[in-house]
Each structure stands twice: as C-alpha cells, then as structure tokens.
Enzyme design. Structure first.
Site, PDB file in Angstrom:
ATOM      1  N   ASP A 129       0.807  -1.094  -0.049  1.00 14.30           N
ATOM      2  CA  ASP A 129      -0.155   0.063  -0.039  1.00 14.30           C
ATOM      3  C   ASP A 129       0.775   1.260   0.077  1.00 14.30           C
ATOM      4  O   ASP A 129       1.309   1.713   1.115  1.00 14.30           O
ATOM      5  CB  ASP A 129      -0.933   0.042   1.164  1.00 14.30           C
ATOM      6  CG  ASP A 129      -2.005   1.190   1.169  1.00 14.30           C
ATOM      7  OD1 ASP A 129      -1.715   1.905   0.600  1.00 14.30           O
ATOM      8  OD2 ASP A 129      -2.948   0.891   1.835  1.00 14.30           O
ATOM      9  N   SER A 132      -0.265   4.255   2.157  1.00 16.54           N
ATOM     10  CA  SER A 132       0.163   4.306   3.555  1.00 16.54           C
ATOM     11  C   SER A 132       1.525   4.802   3.884  1.00 16.54           C
ATOM     12  O   SER A 132       1.757   5.301   4.592  1.00 16.54           O
ATOM     13  CB  SER A 132      -0.268   2.938   4.194  1.00 16.54           C
ATOM     14  OG  SER A 132      -1.743   2.539   4.197  1.00 16.54           O
TER      15      SER A 132
HETATM   16  P1  NAD Z   1      -7.250   9.423   3.576  1.00 15.03           P
HETATM   17  O1  NAD Z   1      -6.037   9.830   3.204  1.00 15.03           O
HETATM   18  O2  NAD Z   1      -8.349   8.802   2.557  1.00 15.03           O
HETATM   19  O3  NAD Z   1      -8.175  10.470   4.542  1.00 15.03           O
HETATM   20  C1  NAD Z   1      -7.509  10.903   5.628  1.00 15.03           C
HETATM   21  C2  NAD Z   1      -8.502  11.101   6.782  1.00 15.03           C
HETATM   22  O4  NAD Z   1      -9.465  12.134   6.532  1.00 15.03           O
HETATM   23  C3  NAD Z   1      -9.270   9.763   7.068  1.00 15.03           C
HETATM   24  O5  NAD Z   1      -9.244   9.215   8.222  1.00 15.03           O
HETATM   25  C4  NAD Z   1     -10.792  10.262   6.642  1.00 15.03           C
HETATM   26  O6  NAD Z   1     -11.787   9.532   7.559  1.00 15.03           O
HETATM   27  C5  NAD Z   1     -10.604  11.861   7.355  1.00 15.03           C
HETATM   28  N1  NAD Z   1     -11.563  12.749   6.803  1.00 15.03           N
HETATM   29  C6  NAD Z   1     -12.441  12.732   5.512  1.00 15.03           C
HETATM   30  N2  NAD Z   1     -13.276  13.737   5.391  1.00 15.03           N
HETATM   31  C7  NAD Z   1     -13.053  14.289   6.431  1.00 15.03           C
HETATM   32  C8  NAD Z   1     -13.835  15.372   7.091  1.00 15.03           C
HETATM   33  N3  NAD Z   1     -14.882  16.010   6.436  1.00 15.03           N
HETATM   34  N4  NAD Z   1     -13.522  15.668   8.464  1.00 15.03           N
HETATM   35  C9  NAD Z   1     -12.482  15.407   8.862  1.00 15.03           C
HETATM   36  N5  NAD Z   1     -11.834  13.900   8.807  1.00 15.03           N
HETATM   37  C10 NAD Z   1     -12.117  13.811   7.447  1.00 15.03           C
HETATM   38  O7  NAD Z   1      -7.375   8.126   4.669  1.00 15.03           O
HETATM   39  P2  NAD Z   1      -6.037   6.900   4.979  1.00 15.03           P
HETATM   40  O8  NAD Z   1      -5.027   7.626   5.649  1.00 15.03           O
HETATM   41  O9  NAD Z   1      -5.660   6.390   3.434  1.00 15.03           O
HETATM   42  O10 NAD Z   1      -6.832   6.005   5.744  1.00 15.03           O
HETATM   43  C11 NAD Z   1      -8.261   5.579   5.714  1.00 15.03           C
HETATM   44  C12 NAD Z   1      -8.472   4.292   6.840  1.00 15.03           C
HETATM   45  O11 NAD Z   1      -7.878   3.330   6.012  1.00 15.03           O
HETATM   46  C13 NAD Z   1      -7.723   4.400   8.094  1.00 15.03           C
HETATM   47  O12 NAD Z   1      -8.864   3.565   8.818  1.00 15.03           O
HETATM   48  C14 NAD Z   1      -6.654   3.241   7.840  1.00 15.03           C
HETATM   49  O13 NAD Z   1      -6.179   2.686   9.027  1.00 15.03           O
HETATM   50  C15 NAD Z   1      -7.217   2.513   6.952  1.00 15.03           C
HETATM   51  N6  NAD Z   1      -6.153   1.937   6.181  1.00 15.03           N
HETATM   52  C16 NAD Z   1      -6.092   0.072   5.811  1.00 15.03           C
HETATM   53  C17 NAD Z   1      -5.263  -0.371   5.228  1.00 15.03           C
HETATM   54  C18 NAD Z   1      -5.380  -1.913   4.719  1.00 15.03           C
HETATM   55  O14 NAD Z   1      -6.157  -2.548   5.489  1.00 15.03           O
HETATM   56  N7  NAD Z   1      -4.690  -2.447   3.772  1.00 15.03           N
HETATM   57  C19 NAD Z   1      -4.263   0.249   4.477  1.00 15.03           C
HETATM   58  C20 NAD Z   1      -3.981   1.650   4.950  1.00 15.03           C
HETATM   59  C21 NAD Z   1      -5.339   2.373   5.556  1.00 15.03           C
END
Ligand code: NAD
Length: 373
Positions: A129, A132
């Site tokens: 990923d 991430s």
């Molecule tokens: P992202 O970069 O898409 O977004 C960053 C954050 O902004 C997110 O937490 C989102 O909920 C938040 N956000 C969106 N709109 C908002 C608003 N209006 N106000 C406040 N916050 C807002 O997110 P990300 O860093 O890619 O991660 C998203 C999720 O995916 C996390 O829970 C992460 O743990 C999970 N994840 C899972 C895997 C996997 O299982 N392979 C890998 C990476 C991330």
C-alpha cells in the site's frame, strides 16, 4: 522478464521506484533489472550502488528497450516508453481520476497501466500500500514544517528567564498521515487534539495521548467505512462540524489538516472566517493542498499569510524525505509484484481482487470500472 526503472521526470519529484535492495530481490526472482543513470541521485542512491546490486545502468531508451515491466513513482508520459515490450506493465502513481488523458494515452499505446494508489485496503495488500507508506512520512514532515514556521517552541520549557508554554496542535483527519502527525507533535512536546468523521479513530487518538474532538449530535461514519475510507458527509454533519471547529480552532497554535476523500476533491474544513479567529502567529499546514485543499486560500509550495496566520502546504510532501520515501515505496512495489510471481512463467500473474482493482488499461482499452464510471 526485463524490469526497467526510470529517473523521475516530474518537477520536484525526488523519489525513485527501486532501491539496490529491491533490485537484488528482483534479480533473485530471475528478472533482469535496468536502471536509468542518475535515477537514484536525489534519493542518495548512486549508480554504483545499483550496479553492485545487479542492475544494468543506461540511458532511458536503452533501459526501456524490450522492458516487460516499468517501475515508476509518477507514471511517465507514454512517449518515454517507446520501445518497451508490447503490452508492457507500468506500475506507478497515475492520479487516474484527474489525469484521465494520460490513462487514455496509455490505452492507446497498448500499455498496461497499474495504478498503485488504487491498491485495495485489505489485510493481504497492506505491505503493497503506497498511500500508507507515503502518507505516514508526509504526516511526520507536515509537523516538522509547521514547527519550523512557528515563531514559538512546541514543548513546555521552564527556564531561569521564565516559562515557555506548550504549543496546542489540532490534527484534522486521522488516517495514516494524521496518526503520524499526532505522534510526531506529541514527541515534540505539544498538547494535541484531533478530529475525524470516522468514529473508529477516537480510540486511536486517545491511544496516542491526544484528545478527541468529535461531532456528537449528528452521526458520523461508524466503524471503518467502505474500505476504511471516508465519504462526503451530509449538509447537517458539515454544519455541526463547522461549529465545532470554530469553537476549537480559535484556541489552537498549529492546525494540521489531512482529510481526503478518494476520487473527490478534498473536503473544505477551515474557512477564511475561521482563520480570522486564530491568534496571529499561528500556523496551518494543509496536507491536502494538492487535492484541492482543506483550507480556504491555501496554495501549494508557497506560504500564504491571512489574518496573521501562516498557511503552508506542499504539492509533494513525501518527496521531501526522498531516501526513506523511496525505500518504502520500492518495497511496496516489490511486495506487490513478488506476491504474484509465477515461477513457471517467470513473471507475475495478478489475481482478480488486486489486479482488477489497480489495472487501468489492458489490450488497448480502459478496463477499470472506477475510472470508466
Ligand atoms: P485518507 O488519506 O483517505 O483520509 C485521511 C483522513 O481524513 C481519514 O481518516 C478520513 O476519515 C478523514 N476525513 C475525510 N473527510 C473528513 C472530514 N470532512 N472531516 C474530518 N476528517 C475527514 O485516509 P487514509 O490515511 O488512507 O486511511 C483511511 C483508513 O484506511 C484508515 O482507517 C486506515 O487505517 C485504513 N487503512 C487500511 C489499510 C489496509 O487494511 N490495507 C491500509 C491503509 C489504511
């Protein structure tokens, strides 16, 4: 199986898609790897290091000639890939929702584009990923950049000349970048609070020693949401969030915004009127500036001053840590291709769940449902 690694051509891109470590591992799988001269220079990797790992060094045309797989950070223009094997794979960041014309050009060139940012959020793909691995470093760098811009210190200091109070840092959006921003600000000694629309983040915020600030009277996203991602929130939620932010933000010294919605412009979280309530000398770092920005008036790569508040943000934050960002990105690519390596065929064969998610073009056509739709 010939793998080509090009020098990045996008302005300001200092990362590279392979490191000597991953070159060695690809060679061990039976592939041959060619690297364009100077490709690793900005990430502190010399041509000699690649050569010692088993790569053949050359100019772009030689490197691309006959390549079955091309690795990139930012997808190169198809013209650079002339001479690659018919149907060659290109694994890179494509920004496919905004760079539609480039996706069409890849289809027309008969190349198979694999968009690494579309890697599904499933457990077995975690090590592949790139969002991430790069967001984590970006969250760290955002806090350092904000601290650098701030005319006061982060930690509380008791000195003979008097006490310096701790900075108050508010992190908006607690995904991968936000979590690292919280951890980094805490390590620097700031008092940290954070918010998100996904209720699952509340516990994560607390576990890092920060204070959750959440809209309580309107339902947000329960659990992890679709694939862990946020969606656009209702008008009612947005209004409640704006009120909550207004009350909180006036007391903050540093605000780091990281909120993103995949395939959409970044949500607007801070208005000009809210900036006006902040103390002069406060700093906002808008990590979403390249996706349209969370902050009204933010601009990529220039410091904007509004109501005495400095607003900063970079178009490419991970690229400011090119050595670590490249090492992690290159491992993501290796983990991806090696997980699907078919020993008999001597090449990777993708499955439907992951291949179907990341593949944009194949056989001269756009084949990705999310992009077609
Ligand atoms: P992202 O970069 O898409 O977004 C960053 C954050 O902004 C997110 O937490 C989102 O909920 C938040 N956000 C969106 N709109 C908002 C608003 N209006 N106000 C406040 N916050 C807002 O997110 P990300 O860093 O890619 O991660 C998203 C999720 O995916 C996390 O829970 C992460 O743990 C999970 N994840 C899972 C895997 C996997 O299982 N392979 C890998 C990476 C991330």
């Amino acid at each position: 199986m010939r793998i080509a690694v090009l020098q990045e051509r996008e302005a300001g891109e200092r990362r590279v898609a392979a490191t000597p470590e991953t070159v060695k591992k690809f060679c061990a799988l039976g592939a041959s790897v060619a690297v364009e001269r100077g490709a690793g220079e900005e990430a502190s990797i010399s041509d000699a290091d690649y050569e010692a790992a088993g790569a053949a060094l050359g100019q772009a045309e030689e490197v691309v000639r006959g390549a079955d797989i091309v690795l990139g950070v930012q997808a190169p223009e198809p013209a650079v890939l002339k001479g690659a094997a018919p149907g060659a794979w290109v694994a890179a960041l494509f920004d496919p929702f905004r760079e539609r014309a480039r996706v069409e050009a890849y289809a027309a060139a008969g190349l198979e584009a694999l968009a690494m940012e579309l890697m599904p959020r499933i457990t077995r793909a975690q090590s592949m990923d790139v969002l991430s691995s790069q967001s984590n470093l970006a969250g760290y760098k955002a806090v350092l950049a904000a601290a650098n811009e701030y005319g006061r210190a982060f930690p509380m200091m008791m000195t003979a000349a008097g006490t310096v109070s701790a900075a108050k840092v508010f992190v908006m959006g607690v995904g991968v970048a936000g979590l690292q921003a919280i951890a980094t600000a805490r390590r620097l000694g700031a008092q940290v609070s954070a918010t998100d629309v996904r209720s699952a983040t509340k516990e994560q915020i607390q576990s890092l020693g920060a204070k959750p600030v959440f809209v309580e009277n309107v339902a947000g996203i329960e659990g992890e949401g679709s694939g862990g991602y946020a969606t656009e929130m209702s008008d009612e939620y947005q209004k409640a969030q704006a009120e909550l932010v207004s009350a909180h933000i006036a007391k903050q010294d540093i605000v780091i915004t990281t909120a993103l919605i995949p395939g959409r412009a970044a949500p607007r979280l801070i208005s000009d009127a809210q900036i006006a309530t902040m103390k002069p000398g406060s700093v906002i770092f808008d990590l979403a500036v390249a996706q349209g920005g969370n902050v009204e008036g933010s601009a990529a790569d220039v410091a904007v001053e509004k109501h005495g508040v400095r607003i900063i943000g970079y178009s490419n934050t991970p690229s400011l840590l090119p050595a670590d960002a490249s090492a992690l990105y290159a491992r993501n690519l290796f983990n991806f291709l090696s997980a699907f390596w078919d020993k008999d065929q001597g090449r990777p064969v993708l499955d439907e769940e992951i291949g179907g998610a990341v593949r944009l073009t194949q056989g001269g056509r756009i084949v990705n449902e999310r992009i077609k739709g």
